[in-house]
Design an enzyme around this catalytic site. Structure first.
Site, mmCIF file in Angstrom:
data_model
loop_
_atom_site.group_PDB
_atom_site.id
_atom_site.type_symbol
_atom_site.label_atom_id
_atom_site.label_comp_id
_atom_site.label_asym_id
_atom_site.label_seq_id
_atom_site.Cartn_x
_atom_site.Cartn_y
_atom_site.Cartn_z
ATOM 1 C CE LYS A 53 -3.794 -2.463 2.041
ATOM 2 N NZ LYS A 53 -4.341 -3.103 3.225
ATOM 3 C CD GLN A 97 -3.612 -4.816 6.263
ATOM 4 O OE1 GLN A 97 -3.693 -3.786 5.613
ATOM 5 N NE2 GLN A 97 -3.922 -5.986 5.756
ATOM 6 C CG ASP A 120 -10.315 -1.034 4.054
ATOM 7 O OD1 ASP A 120 -9.750 -1.487 3.049
ATOM 8 O OD2 ASP A 120 -9.802 -1.033 5.197
HETATM 9 N N1 GUN Z 1 -6.625 -7.288 5.389
HETATM 10 C C1 GUN Z 1 -6.655 -8.033 4.253
HETATM 11 N N2 GUN Z 1 -7.252 -7.341 3.262
HETATM 12 C C2 GUN Z 1 -7.603 -6.140 3.768
HETATM 13 C C3 GUN Z 1 -8.227 -4.981 3.235
HETATM 14 O O1 GUN Z 1 -8.632 -4.927 2.057
HETATM 15 N N3 GUN Z 1 -8.400 -3.938 4.085
HETATM 16 C C4 GUN Z 1 -7.994 -3.978 5.393
HETATM 17 N N4 GUN Z 1 -8.222 -2.909 6.161
HETATM 18 N N5 GUN Z 1 -7.409 -5.053 5.927
HETATM 19 C C5 GUN Z 1 -7.210 -6.116 5.117
#
Ligand code: GUN
Length: 294
Positions: A53, A97, A120
């Site tokens: 990211k 996360q 998200d």
């Molecule tokens: N953990 C695995 N995929 C994701 C995601 O798309 N967003 C978040 N916040 N955590 C994750």
């Protein structure tokens, strides 16, 4: 004839180029997209996601800050950080996360992010807006799958889309997105799940089949109609002693035989996976623009 492979890497790269341009334009108007990421603990998969990211943000010119907390950080600490980021103009997007350590209530954390910075698309307000067909940040993996369809010339309008899996982050939002009376949607959607009797009866009717159950190679060739478009959202590790790491990644579909039957197919890895981070960048840029217009 073997299926055309829809490369997530290529589609993601196309979208990132568009975003890079958009970010430059926004900066010219003194609008600066920024992403705040909170990582609790050191789970290797989470660390790897967070790193990709940050790299993505750097690539398209978005400000990014990752705050790393120890695995034993309290729920209150995380909530306080979110509150700070909610009020900080540097951040147009906030991402915590997941998964979080067990002592932290995930729902409470997700609900604490202000909906306009929820890149998200997990906040209940945004889930409600999505169901109503109103503007909101779209959950990234579902949005990525839709973009792969559109950009490979497979408009879902008028098609029968069968989605296998009803998760809150892929199956449900994708069903809500594709049933809207909108561009890139207007499909007839069926959702197949663990409570479905004879799932194959439905999957065989799919013009577009989306596998998002998280079960390695569970969709077999006999479950797929000739010429179907197959979108594989699954990423699963299976043992493979011929590999250095002792495993390899496979999707939720049995790729080789299905690629002989389908018209289009997404690979694993290199399919929907690279799209998720890209759509997160998209949401961060969009939210900066929306916040600036307020
Ligand atoms: N953990 C695995 N995929 C994701 C995601 O798309 N967003 C978040 N916040 N955590 C994750």
């Amino acid at each position: 004839m073997p299926a055309v492979v829809i490369s997530g890497k290529e589609v993601a790269s196309e979208i990132r180029q568009e975003l890079k341009k958009k970010v430059e334009e926004l900066k010219g108007k003194d609008i600066h997209p920024g992403l705040g990421v909170i990582l609790v603990g050191e789970d290797p998969a989470s660390v790897s996601y967070v790193t990709s990211k940050a790299k993505g943000c750097e690539e398209i010119g978005i400000h990014e800050e990752t705050i790393r907390l120890q695995a034993d950080a309290s729920e209150e600490e995380v909530l306080n950080l979110i509150e700070k980021m909610n009020n900080d103009k540097k951040f147009s997007g906030i991402l915590v996360q997941l998964p979080l350590p067990k002592h932290i209530d995930e729902e409470k954390i997700v609900n604490a992010i202000t909906p306009e910075k929820d890149v998200d698309g997990f906040h209940p307000v945004n889930q409600g807006l999505l169901l109503r067909g109103e503007k909101c940040p779209l959950p990234c993996t579902a949005h990525g799958a839709q973009q792969m369809l559109m950009r490979s010339g497979n408009d879902p309008a008028g098609k029968h889309v069968v989605i296998c899996g009803r998760s809150n982050i892929v199956g449900k939002p994708l069903a809500a997105m594709l049933m809207q009376k909108k561009e890139g949607a207007n499909a007839t959607v069926t959702v197949v799940h663990t409570g479905t009797k004879d799932a194959a009866q439905y999957t065989r009717q799919a013009d577009i089949l989306v596998a998002a159950m998280g079960k390695p190679q569970a969709i077999t060739a006999d479950m797929v109609k000739d010429g179907a478009v197959v979108i594989d959202v699954g990423v699963n590790r299976i043992e493979d002693s011929t590999k250095k790491k002792g495993f390899r990644l496979v999707g939720d579909v049995d790729y080789d035989p299905i690629s002989e039957k389908a018209s289009y197919i997404t690979p694993v890895p290199g399919g929907v996976g690279p799209m998720t981070v890209t759509m997160l960048l998209y949401n961060t840029v969009e939210s900066a623009e929306l916040i600036a217009k307020k």
